[in-house]
Design a protein around this motif. Structure first.
Motif, PDB file in Angstrom:
ATOM      1  N   GLY A 166       0.758  -1.276   0.073  1.00 17.13           N
ATOM      2  CA  GLY A 166      -0.014  -0.081   0.102  1.00 17.13           C
ATOM      3  C   GLY A 166       0.766   1.382   0.018  1.00 17.13           C
ATOM      4  O   GLY A 166       0.795   2.186   0.554  1.00 17.13           O
ATOM      5  N   GLY A 167       1.719   1.370  -0.791  1.00 19.76           N
ATOM      6  CA  GLY A 167       2.690   2.648  -0.928  1.00 19.76           C
ATOM      7  C   GLY A 167       1.753   3.271  -1.924  1.00 19.76           C
ATOM      8  O   GLY A 167       0.725   2.841  -2.351  1.00 19.76           O
TER       9      GLY A 167
ATOM     10  N   GLY B 259       2.461   3.500  -5.260  1.00 19.24           N
ATOM     11  CA  GLY B 259       2.261   2.759  -6.281  1.00 19.24           C
ATOM     12  C   GLY B 259       1.024   1.607  -6.237  1.00 19.24           C
ATOM     13  O   GLY B 259       0.249   1.499  -7.056  1.00 19.24           O
TER      14      GLY B 259
ATOM     15  N   ILE C 219      -3.715  -4.753   0.179  1.00 21.64           N
ATOM     16  CA  ILE C 219      -3.187  -5.366   1.563  1.00 21.64           C
ATOM     17  C   ILE C 219      -1.774  -4.787   1.839  1.00 21.64           C
ATOM     18  O   ILE C 219      -0.864  -4.732   0.822  1.00 21.64           O
ATOM     19  N   GLU C 220      -1.579  -4.028   3.154  1.00 18.44           N
ATOM     20  CA  GLU C 220      -0.421  -3.459   3.174  1.00 18.44           C
ATOM     21  C   GLU C 220      -0.085  -4.148   4.479  1.00 18.44           C
ATOM     22  O   GLU C 220      -0.614  -4.355   5.542  1.00 18.44           O
TER      23      GLU C 220
ATOM     24  N   ILE D  94      10.989   6.146   1.348  1.00 21.71           N
ATOM     25  CA  ILE D  94      12.172   6.595   0.661  1.00 21.71           C
ATOM     26  C   ILE D  94      11.598   6.697  -0.918  1.00 21.71           C
ATOM     27  O   ILE D  94      10.724   5.917  -1.306  1.00 21.71           O
ATOM     28  N   GLY D  95      12.203   7.708  -1.573  1.00 15.20           N
ATOM     29  CA  GLY D  95      11.777   7.745  -3.003  1.00 15.20           C
ATOM     30  C   GLY D  95      10.914   9.048  -2.903  1.00 15.20           C
ATOM     31  O   GLY D  95       9.780   8.632  -2.843  1.00 15.20           O
TER      32      GLY D  95
ATOM     33  N   THR E 285      -1.481  -6.467   7.750  1.00  9.29           N
ATOM     34  CA  THR E 285      -1.673  -7.741   7.418  1.00  9.29           C
ATOM     35  C   THR E 285      -0.180  -8.397   6.743  1.00  9.29           C
ATOM     36  O   THR E 285       0.371  -7.839   5.895  1.00  9.29           O
ATOM     37  N   GLU E 286       0.369  -9.460   7.362  1.00  8.87           N
ATOM     38  CA  GLU E 286       1.551 -10.173   6.707  1.00  8.87           C
ATOM     39  C   GLU E 286       0.923 -11.357   6.155  1.00  8.87           C
ATOM     40  O   GLU E 286       0.264 -12.199   6.583  1.00  8.87           O
TER      41      GLU E 286
ATOM     42  N   TRP F 202       7.417  -9.038  -2.006  1.00  5.39           N
ATOM     43  CA  TRP F 202       6.619 -10.037  -1.282  1.00  5.39           C
ATOM     44  C   TRP F 202       6.343 -11.479  -2.339  1.00  5.39           C
ATOM     45  O   TRP F 202       7.034 -12.401  -2.123  1.00  5.39           O
TER      46      TRP F 202
ATOM     47  N   TRP G 123      22.048  13.162  -2.311  1.00  5.36           N
ATOM     48  CA  TRP G 123      20.963  13.940  -2.660  1.00  5.36           C
ATOM     49  C   TRP G 123      20.564  14.849  -1.326  1.00  5.36           C
ATOM     50  O   TRP G 123      20.604  14.518  -0.135  1.00  5.36           O
TER      51      TRP G 123
ATOM     52  N   PRO H   2      18.846   5.335  -7.630  1.00  7.87           N
ATOM     53  CA  PRO H   2      18.009   6.462  -7.988  1.00  7.87           C
ATOM     54  C   PRO H   2      18.590   7.681  -8.521  1.00  7.87           C
ATOM     55  O   PRO H   2      18.005   8.791  -8.453  1.00  7.87           O
TER      56      PRO H   2
ATOM     57  N   GLY I 265      12.264   5.983 -10.663  1.00  9.48           N
ATOM     58  CA  GLY I 265      11.488   5.203 -10.026  1.00  9.48           C
ATOM     59  C   GLY I 265      10.052   5.587 -10.288  1.00  9.48           C
ATOM     60  O   GLY I 265       9.184   4.716 -10.742  1.00  9.48           O
TER      61      GLY I 265
HETATM   62  C1  LIG Z   1      17.309   5.671  -1.713  1.00  8.45           C
HETATM   63  C2  LIG Z   1      16.084   5.759  -2.706  1.00  8.45           C
HETATM   64  C3  LIG Z   1      15.809   6.867  -3.342  1.00  8.45           C
HETATM   65  C4  LIG Z   1      15.036   7.050  -4.131  1.00  8.45           C
HETATM   66  N1  LIG Z   1      14.649   8.346  -4.837  1.00  8.45           N
HETATM   67  C5  LIG Z   1      13.815   8.259  -5.729  1.00  8.45           C
HETATM   68  C6  LIG Z   1      13.482   9.640  -6.480  1.00  8.45           C
HETATM   69  O1  LIG Z   1      13.866  10.709  -5.929  1.00  8.45           O
HETATM   70  N2  LIG Z   1      12.443   9.723  -7.255  1.00  8.45           N
HETATM   71  C7  LIG Z   1      11.862   8.481  -7.871  1.00  8.45           C
HETATM   72  O2  LIG Z   1      11.193   8.465  -8.893  1.00  8.45           O
HETATM   73  N3  LIG Z   1      12.141   7.415  -7.260  1.00  8.45           N
HETATM   74  C8  LIG Z   1      12.863   7.216  -6.125  1.00  8.45           C
HETATM   75  N4  LIG Z   1      13.204   6.236  -5.668  1.00  8.45           N
HETATM   76  C9  LIG Z   1      12.385   5.081  -6.184  1.00  8.45           C
HETATM   77  C10 LIG Z   1      11.093   4.998  -5.324  1.00  8.45           C
HETATM   78  O3  LIG Z   1      11.307   4.801  -4.120  1.00  8.45           O
HETATM   79  C11 LIG Z   1      10.252   3.896  -5.991  1.00  8.45           C
HETATM   80  O4  LIG Z   1       9.933   3.943  -7.212  1.00  8.45           O
HETATM   81  C12 LIG Z   1       8.794   4.045  -5.129  1.00  8.45           C
HETATM   82  O5  LIG Z   1       9.001   4.126  -3.849  1.00  8.45           O
HETATM   83  C13 LIG Z   1       8.080   3.026  -5.677  1.00  8.45           C
HETATM   84  O6  LIG Z   1       6.747   3.045  -4.710  1.00  8.45           O
HETATM   85  P1  LIG Z   1       5.578   1.772  -4.495  1.00  8.45           P
HETATM   86  O7  LIG Z   1       4.312   2.270  -3.784  1.00  8.45           O
HETATM   87  O8  LIG Z   1       5.688   1.100  -5.779  1.00  8.45           O
HETATM   88  O9  LIG Z   1       6.651   0.795  -3.458  1.00  8.45           O
HETATM   89  P2  LIG Z   1       7.355   1.200  -2.251  1.00  8.45           P
HETATM   90  O10 LIG Z   1       7.416   2.792  -1.846  1.00  8.45           O
HETATM   91  O11 LIG Z   1       8.449   0.380  -1.821  1.00  8.45           O
HETATM   92  O12 LIG Z   1       6.049   0.710  -1.122  1.00  8.45           O
HETATM   93  C14 LIG Z   1       5.767  -0.711  -0.970  1.00  8.45           C
HETATM   94  C15 LIG Z   1       4.730  -0.892   0.143  1.00  8.45           C
HETATM   95  O13 LIG Z   1       4.543  -2.254   0.313  1.00  8.45           O
HETATM   96  C16 LIG Z   1       4.379  -2.693   1.599  1.00  8.45           C
HETATM   97  N5  LIG Z   1       4.906  -4.040   1.781  1.00  8.45           N
HETATM   98  C17 LIG Z   1       6.182  -4.505   1.807  1.00  8.45           C
HETATM   99  N6  LIG Z   1       6.103  -5.893   1.728  1.00  8.45           N
HETATM  100  C18 LIG Z   1       5.082  -6.099   2.224  1.00  8.45           C
HETATM  101  C19 LIG Z   1       4.266  -7.538   2.297  1.00  8.45           C
HETATM  102  N7  LIG Z   1       4.939  -8.571   2.194  1.00  8.45           N
HETATM  103  N8  LIG Z   1       2.939  -7.582   2.295  1.00  8.45           N
HETATM  104  C20 LIG Z   1       2.348  -6.289   2.373  1.00  8.45           C
HETATM  105  N9  LIG Z   1       2.931  -4.907   2.132  1.00  8.45           N
HETATM  106  C21 LIG Z   1       4.180  -5.095   1.842  1.00  8.45           C
HETATM  107  C22 LIG Z   1       5.471  -1.547   2.151  1.00  8.45           C
HETATM  108  O14 LIG Z   1       5.058  -1.668   3.725  1.00  8.45           O
HETATM  109  C23 LIG Z   1       5.129  -0.382   1.594  1.00  8.45           C
HETATM  110  O15 LIG Z   1       4.091   0.437   1.954  1.00  8.45           O
HETATM  111  C24 LIG Z   1      14.061   5.763  -4.713  1.00  8.45           C
HETATM  112  C25 LIG Z   1      14.486   4.613  -4.184  1.00  8.45           C
HETATM  113  C26 LIG Z   1      15.423   4.459  -3.099  1.00  8.45           C
HETATM  114  C27 LIG Z   1      15.633   3.420  -2.667  1.00  8.45           C
END
Ligand SMILES: Cc1cc2nc3c(=O)[nH]c(=O)nc-3n(C[C@H](O)[C@H](O)[C@H](O)COP(=O)(O)OP(=O)(O)OC[C@H]3O[C@@H](n4cnc5c(N)ncnc54)[C@H](O)[C@@H]3O)c2cc1C
Length: 501
Positions: free
Chosen positions: A12-13, A15, A33-34, A43-44, A151-152, A190, A246, A331, A336
């Motif tokens: 639930g990020g 994305g 499911i988060e 971060i990001g 939820t795990e 996951w 950064w 990054p 990302g």
């Molecule tokens: C150091 C760093 C700097 C970055 N800087 C940038 C930037 O400046 N600009 C950019 O465009 N991108 C950047 N990125 C990339 C960016 O972080 C990702 O593209 C972005 O976070 C993706 O979002 P997301 O919601 O898909 O995933 P995430 O942000 O990774 O969210 C994943 C979610 O899934 C949950 N989760 C994890 N495992 C489970 C599980 N087993 N069951 C249920 N939930 C789970 C987590 O708790 C979290 O809430 C950076 C990445 C890093 C590592």
């Protein structure tokens, strides 16, 4: 407890929340499911013009007007002052020699400032993810997504008629039955772990580590008269041989800062130790140490031993990973968000049969690989800033061309990120990056870059007279209209419509 839905989105990020909203708008029942609980640190944070354009396209295509204010600084400040945000007018790069204060000459050989927007109102943003992601999850719930936090999940069972996910919520067993599952849990996430998938090597990409934190009381980086935008209202990159730092400032007094470095450099600096590693790094970057003299971390330092990653398989009969779970590249180029948002658009099409799995895999892996090549070449050039700045122009040329093509309703001109599928630009970028790793002569590399970007250069890039400072100039776009199969009048009309003039 057992829950049924057409689509299960895990993670639930931002994305996962956006993906869930898109699936819901396609008429599906959706569970999100988060593992954790919002608001939470993530971060990001730094967005880009292309990422904001993709966010706008998702908002418009899927009737999600609540997303529109988040694509630009001005509207965001008026409509959501409660969601933390940073003003991003451009990309700032400063080149440091370890152990020395930052200095530059009249030719500005140690810096590269590339404006991304002409004024604050229409500028890009840094997303304060604790607030941003929380807001999106609430909006997803508002349009009917069923949200399960804390939820795990432990199991994934694929049957001919659907998938069963099993796990625990607040200590109680829980099961979800879904027709299709989307993994939005991030790299090495996951499904990668649960299905025991193999890893895929990314081309040219060095193994890098990261160390980062949020801070308060960070000082100012000095500005210079005539700079193309207030230099700190940007994604500020401090580049040194083997890594980069950064610094992103938010409007709530918080600054995000961190370092990414080759494993070798990270080990030498002792980055795995956390804060002591950060202090050792600052001691080698005296000008940055001055900026951080009064800074205090807010929360923990996070050490990421290995940033880059790619999964060997990214989709199955009844599942797919978002690009942000399929892989990740250091990054350095803030790739990302645009890749994740492109993936959400494509998965939206996949869910209605508009594209197939093979298309999705080819595009997602191809784009990730191209980013890896470019980042690999940039890492190999961190000790030679002239070459670094020239390579960065491949990125800026591709994204500014793509953004303008999309805004002119000519998406066919820019069908892939970094134009990686383009027969000339994509192939030449690959060749140039490979030649850098083979230690080709710098003059040859620079000449090739100039030739390759010329037909796509709509932003007045790579002009020596600008001495590494690039403002947004509409005249550059007018003069380049033909490169976009367009006319000056059509470009003007587009700029007026988008409030960019
Ligand atoms: C150091 C760093 C700097 C970055 N800087 C940038 C930037 O400046 N600009 C950019 O465009 N991108 C950047 N990125 C990339 C960016 O972080 C990702 O593209 C972005 O976070 C993706 O979002 P997301 O919601 O898909 O995933 P995430 O942000 O990774 O969210 C994943 C979610 O899934 C949950 N989760 C994890 N495992 C489970 C599980 N087993 N069951 C249920 N939930 C789970 C987590 O708790 C979290 O809430 C950076 C990445 C890093 C590592």
């Amino acid at each position: 407890m057992e829950h049924e839905a057409d689509i299960a989105v895990v993670g639930g990020g931002f994305g996962g929340a956006l993906m869930a909203m898109v699936a819901r708008r396609l008429g599906s029942s959706v569970v999100l499911i988060e593992r954790g609980r919002h608001p939470r640190f993530a971060i990001g944070e730094s967005s880009t013009p292309l990422a904001n354009l993709f966010l706008q396209q998702i908002a418009e295509e899927y009737d999600l007007p609540q997303l529109l204010p988040l694509r630009r600084w001005g509207e965001w400040q008026r409509e959501h002052p409660e969601i933390g945000c940073g003003l991003k007018r451009g990309f700032s790069f400063f080149h440091h020699t370890l152990g020395q204060a930052f200095s530059d000459d009249e030719q500005r050989r140690n810096q590269l400032l590339v404006a991304a927007s002409p004024r604050d109102e229409v500028a890009d943003t840094h997303w304060f993810r604790a607030d941003f992601d929380h807001y999106l999850v609430q909006e997803a719930q508002r349009i009917g997504v069923d949200y399960f936090d804390q939820t795990e999940l432990a199991s994934f069972d694929e049957e001919p008629d659907g998938v069963t996910l099993g796990g625990q919520r607040n200590g109680e067993p829980v099961r979800f039955r879904a027709g299709f599952v989307i993994d939005a849990t991030g790299p090495r996430g996951w499904l990668y772990r649960t299905l025991g998938l193999a890893r895929r090597e990314l081309p040219l990409s060095p193994a890098t580590s990261g160390l980062f934190a949020h801070f308060k009381n960070v000082g100012a980086w000095p500005s210079a008269p005539g700079e193309p935008y207030p230099v700190e209202a940007a994604a500020v990159h401090h580049v040194f041989d083997g890594g980069w730092v950064w610094v992103l400032k938010f409007n709530n007094g918080i600054t995000s800062a961190g370092v990414a470095a080759t494993s070798e450099r990270a080990a030498k600096l002792g980055l795995p130790e956390g804060e002591p590693g950060w202090q050792r790094l600052l001691a080698k970057l005296p000008s940055l140490a001055e900026q951080f003299a009064g800074a205090e971390p807010v929360g923990e330092f996070v050490f990421a031993p290995e940033l880059s990653f790619a999964s060997g398989q990214i989709s199955g009969e009844r599942w797919a990973m978002l690009p942000s779970s399929a892989g990740f590249v250091d990054p350095l180029l803030s790739t990302g968000f645009p890749l994740t948002l492109l993936g959400i658009q494509r998965l939206g099409k996949l869910l209605v049969g508009g594209i197939d799995r093979a298309d999705y895999e080819r595009q997602t892996n191809g784009e990730l690989d191209q980013v890896a090549r470019l980042v690999g070449a940039l890492y190999a050039s961190m000790g030679d800033f002239e070459q670094f700045a020239a390579l960065a122009q491949l990125y800026f040329a591709a994204v500014s061309y793509s953004e303008t093509a999309h805004r002119l309703a000519k998406p066919e001109l820019a069908g892939s990120f970094l134009l990686c599928d383009h027969p000339e630009f994509g192939t030449a970028t690959r060749d140039i990056c490979e030649s850098v790793l083979r230690l080709a002569k710098r003059d040859e590399v620079l000449a090739k870059i100039r030739a390759v970007i010329e037909p796509f250069n709509v932003a007045g890039l790579a002009e020596p007279a600008k001495r590494n400072w690039y403002s947004v100039a509409s005249d550059d776009l007018f003069a380049s209209a033909a490169k976009l199969d367009s006319s000056e009048a059509a470009v003007r009309e587009m700029l007026l419509r988008e409030k960019l003039l």
